[in-house]
Design a protein around this motif. Structure first.
Motif, PDB file in Angstrom:
ATOM      1  N   MET A   3      36.987  49.858  37.305  1.00  0.00           N
ATOM      2  CA  MET A   3      35.930  48.957  37.141  1.00  0.00           C
ATOM      3  C   MET A   3      36.406  47.902  35.988  1.00  0.00           C
ATOM      4  SD  MET A   3      32.591  50.311  35.653  1.00  0.00           S
ATOM      5  CE  MET A   3      32.000  51.499  36.866  1.00  0.00           C
ATOM      6  N   SER A   4      35.721  46.942  36.604  1.00  0.00           N
ATOM      7  CA  SER A   4      35.980  45.429  35.720  1.00  0.00           C
ATOM      8  C   SER A   4      35.477  45.706  34.285  1.00  0.00           C
ATOM      9  CB  SER A   4      35.394  44.335  36.377  1.00  0.00           C
ATOM     10  OG  SER A   4      33.956  44.469  36.164  1.00  0.00           O
ATOM     11  N   ARG A   5      36.252  44.968  33.493  1.00  0.00           N
ATOM     12  CA  ARG A   5      35.809  45.008  31.977  1.00  0.00           C
ATOM     13  C   ARG A   5      34.388  44.348  31.737  1.00  0.00           C
ATOM     14  NH1 ARG A   5      41.260  42.734  29.499  1.00  0.00           N
ATOM     15  NH2 ARG A   5      42.446  44.578  29.804  1.00  0.00           N
ATOM     16  N   ILE A   6      33.896  43.525  32.584  1.00  0.00           N
ATOM     17  CA  ILE A   6      32.424  42.933  32.571  1.00  0.00           C
ATOM     18  C   ILE A   6      31.526  44.098  32.871  1.00  0.00           C
ATOM     19  CG2 ILE A   6      32.196  42.081  34.702  1.00  0.00           C
ATOM     20  CD1 ILE A   6      31.107  40.560  31.441  1.00  0.00           C
ATOM     21  N   LYS A   7      31.539  44.976  33.675  1.00  0.00           N
ATOM     22  CA  LYS A   7      30.934  45.964  34.199  1.00  0.00           C
ATOM     23  C   LYS A   7      30.734  46.931  32.831  1.00  0.00           C
ATOM     24  CE  LYS A   7      30.452  45.283  38.916  1.00  0.00           C
ATOM     25  NZ  LYS A   7      30.146  45.877  40.316  1.00  0.00           N
ATOM     26  N   LEU A   8      32.250  47.262  32.363  1.00  0.00           N
ATOM     27  CA  LEU A   8      32.123  48.376  31.279  1.00  0.00           C
ATOM     28  C   LEU A   8      31.450  47.901  30.114  1.00  0.00           C
ATOM     29  CD1 LEU A   8      35.999  49.323  31.764  1.00  0.00           C
ATOM     30  CD2 LEU A   8      33.975  50.726  32.245  1.00  0.00           C
ATOM     31  N   LEU A   9      31.505  46.798  30.002  1.00  0.00           N
ATOM     32  CA  LEU A   9      30.811  45.901  28.773  1.00  0.00           C
ATOM     33  C   LEU A   9      29.232  46.242  28.923  1.00  0.00           C
ATOM     34  CD1 LEU A   9      30.559  44.276  25.947  1.00  0.00           C
ATOM     35  CD2 LEU A   9      30.783  42.312  27.396  1.00  0.00           C
ATOM     36  N   GLY A  10      28.738  45.718  30.116  1.00  0.00           N
ATOM     37  CA  GLY A  10      27.302  46.063  30.559  1.00  0.00           C
ATOM     38  C   GLY A  10      27.145  47.434  30.347  1.00  0.00           C
ATOM     39  N   GLN A  11      27.844  48.648  30.684  1.00  0.00           N
ATOM     40  CA  GLN A  11      27.419  49.889  30.489  1.00  0.00           C
ATOM     41  C   GLN A  11      27.454  50.272  29.031  1.00  0.00           C
ATOM     42  OE1 GLN A  11      30.295  52.237  32.779  1.00  0.00           O
ATOM     43  NE2 GLN A  11      29.456  51.603  34.792  1.00  0.00           N
ATOM     44  N   ASN A  12      28.219  49.710  28.371  1.00  0.00           N
ATOM     45  CA  ASN A  12      28.085  50.002  26.907  1.00  0.00           C
ATOM     46  C   ASN A  12      26.809  49.374  26.066  1.00  0.00           C
ATOM     47  OD1 ASN A  12      30.372  51.445  26.602  1.00  0.00           O
ATOM     48  ND2 ASN A  12      31.736  50.004  25.982  1.00  0.00           N
ATOM     49  N   ILE A  13      26.604  48.088  26.797  1.00  0.00           N
ATOM     50  CA  ILE A  13      25.231  47.440  26.235  1.00  0.00           C
ATOM     51  C   ILE A  13      24.073  48.311  26.434  1.00  0.00           C
ATOM     52  CG2 ILE A  13      23.694  45.573  26.545  1.00  0.00           C
ATOM     53  CD1 ILE A  13      26.291  43.738  26.751  1.00  0.00           C
ATOM     54  N   LYS A  14      23.881  48.788  27.712  1.00  0.00           N
ATOM     55  CA  LYS A  14      23.069  49.435  28.257  1.00  0.00           C
ATOM     56  C   LYS A  14      22.842  50.939  27.260  1.00  0.00           C
ATOM     57  CE  LYS A  14      20.589  51.762  32.399  1.00  0.00           C
ATOM     58  NZ  LYS A  14      20.816  52.069  33.611  1.00  0.00           N
ATOM     59  N   LYS A  15      23.961  51.470  27.191  1.00  0.00           N
ATOM     60  CA  LYS A  15      24.120  52.753  26.608  1.00  0.00           C
ATOM     61  C   LYS A  15      23.567  52.792  25.017  1.00  0.00           C
ATOM     62  CE  LYS A  15      27.462  55.683  24.296  1.00  0.00           C
ATOM     63  NZ  LYS A  15      28.920  55.849  24.095  1.00  0.00           N
ATOM     64  N   TYR A  16      23.947  51.632  24.434  1.00  0.00           N
ATOM     65  CA  TYR A  16      23.587  51.395  23.157  1.00  0.00           C
ATOM     66  C   TYR A  16      22.123  51.062  22.885  1.00  0.00           C
ATOM     67  CZ  TYR A  16      28.230  52.771  21.629  1.00  0.00           C
ATOM     68  OH  TYR A  16      29.398  53.435  21.321  1.00  0.00           O
ATOM     69  N   ARG A  17      21.562  50.347  23.754  1.00  0.00           N
ATOM     70  CA  ARG A  17      20.517  49.713  23.878  1.00  0.00           C
ATOM     71  C   ARG A  17      19.296  50.809  23.963  1.00  0.00           C
ATOM     72  NH1 ARG A  17      17.103  49.402  27.778  1.00  0.00           N
ATOM     73  NH2 ARG A  17      18.437  49.356  29.478  1.00  0.00           N
ATOM     74  N   GLU A  18      19.652  51.987  25.071  1.00  0.00           N
ATOM     75  CA  GLU A  18      18.972  53.037  25.200  1.00  0.00           C
ATOM     76  C   GLU A  18      18.929  53.874  23.959  1.00  0.00           C
ATOM     77  OE1 GLU A  18      20.272  54.472  28.844  1.00  0.00           O
ATOM     78  OE2 GLU A  18      19.000  53.150  30.103  1.00  0.00           O
ATOM     79  N   GLY A  60      16.590  35.507  23.139  1.00  0.00           N
ATOM     80  CA  GLY A  60      16.124  34.344  23.951  1.00  0.00           C
ATOM     81  C   GLY A  60      16.472  34.447  25.638  1.00  0.00           C
ATOM     82  N   PHE A  61      16.442  35.587  25.930  1.00  0.00           N
ATOM     83  CA  PHE A  61      16.982  35.656  27.571  1.00  0.00           C
ATOM     84  C   PHE A  61      15.750  36.069  28.214  1.00  0.00           C
ATOM     85  CE2 PHE A  61      21.629  36.694  26.362  1.00  0.00           C
ATOM     86  CZ  PHE A  61      21.966  35.493  26.196  1.00  0.00           C
ATOM     87  N   SER A  62      15.967  36.082  29.549  1.00  0.00           N
ATOM     88  CA  SER A  62      14.755  36.702  30.241  1.00  0.00           C
ATOM     89  C   SER A  62      15.289  38.399  30.614  1.00  0.00           C
ATOM     90  CB  SER A  62      14.888  36.048  31.741  1.00  0.00           C
ATOM     91  OG  SER A  62      15.698  36.310  32.569  1.00  0.00           O
ATOM     92  N   GLU A  63      14.194  39.053  30.733  1.00  0.00           N
ATOM     93  CA  GLU A  63      14.676  40.276  30.971  1.00  0.00           C
ATOM     94  C   GLU A  63      15.330  40.787  32.197  1.00  0.00           C
ATOM     95  OE1 GLU A  63      12.225  44.701  31.839  1.00  0.00           O
ATOM     96  OE2 GLU A  63      10.931  42.605  31.634  1.00  0.00           O
ATOM     97  N   GLU A  64      15.384  39.626  33.037  1.00  0.00           N
ATOM     98  CA  GLU A  64      16.289  40.000  34.403  1.00  0.00           C
ATOM     99  C   GLU A  64      17.758  39.635  33.891  1.00  0.00           C
ATOM    100  OE1 GLU A  64      16.847  37.203  38.284  1.00  0.00           O
ATOM    101  OE2 GLU A  64      14.620  37.564  37.773  1.00  0.00           O
ATOM    102  N   TYR A  65      17.844  38.796  33.231  1.00  0.00           N
ATOM    103  CA  TYR A  65      19.189  38.158  32.766  1.00  0.00           C
ATOM    104  C   TYR A  65      19.778  39.306  31.912  1.00  0.00           C
ATOM    105  CZ  TYR A  65      23.061  35.151  31.308  1.00  0.00           C
ATOM    106  OH  TYR A  65      24.276  34.624  31.231  1.00  0.00           O
ATOM    107  N   VAL A  66      19.229  40.021  31.147  1.00  0.00           N
ATOM    108  CA  VAL A  66      19.500  41.171  30.550  1.00  0.00           C
ATOM    109  C   VAL A  66      20.072  42.358  31.238  1.00  0.00           C
ATOM    110  CG1 VAL A  66      19.097  43.038  28.965  1.00  0.00           C
ATOM    111  CG2 VAL A  66      18.397  40.699  28.415  1.00  0.00           C
ATOM    112  N   GLY A  67      19.291  42.605  32.346  1.00  0.00           N
ATOM    113  CA  GLY A  67      19.522  43.477  33.351  1.00  0.00           C
ATOM    114  C   GLY A  67      20.727  43.285  34.324  1.00  0.00           C
ATOM    115  N   ARG A  68      20.986  41.842  34.386  1.00  0.00           N
ATOM    116  CA  ARG A  68      22.295  41.318  35.115  1.00  0.00           C
ATOM    117  C   ARG A  68      23.637  41.505  34.379  1.00  0.00           C
ATOM    118  NH1 ARG A  68      20.318  36.052  38.622  1.00  0.00           N
ATOM    119  NH2 ARG A  68      19.203  37.036  40.076  1.00  0.00           N
ATOM    120  N   ILE A  69      23.349  41.354  32.944  1.00  0.00           N
ATOM    121  CA  ILE A  69      24.488  41.577  31.987  1.00  0.00           C
ATOM    122  C   ILE A  69      24.653  42.938  31.828  1.00  0.00           C
ATOM    123  CG2 ILE A  69      24.972  41.647  29.553  1.00  0.00           C
ATOM    124  CD1 ILE A  69      23.212  39.108  29.200  1.00  0.00           C
ATOM    125  N   GLU A  70      23.735  44.019  31.822  1.00  0.00           N
ATOM    126  CA  GLU A  70      24.073  45.180  32.008  1.00  0.00           C
ATOM    127  C   GLU A  70      24.775  45.978  33.119  1.00  0.00           C
ATOM    128  OE1 GLU A  70      20.611  47.398  30.722  1.00  0.00           O
ATOM    129  OE2 GLU A  70      20.669  46.795  28.907  1.00  0.00           O
TER     130      GLU A  70
END
Length: 69
Positions: free
Chosen positions: A1-16, A30-40
């Protein structure tokens, strides 16, 4: 799995764990909710500056987001 996807998974984990919704993080950064979802999902990049802001929002150390083990 790419590091960008792993980063997104970690962001989601800690956000939750913090009990925040994507919209809460989006407004704080200062982002849209959609953008945060795409980051995650690892579909969009987040700047280093915003990543540090995110660690403040989530009240975690930076290394936790980049720990991919």
């Amino acid at each position: 799995m790419s590091r960008i996807k792993l980063l997104g998974q970690n962001i989601k984990k800690y956000r939750e764990e913090k009990g925040l919704r994507q919209i809460d993080v989006a407004v704080a950064l200062g982002f849209s909710e959609e953008y945060v979802g795409r980051i995650e999902r690892g579909q969009k990049y987040i700047s280093l500056r915003k990543l540090f802001e995110l660690t403040d929002i989530l009240e975690i150390e930076f290394y936790k987001l980049t720990n991919f083990k």
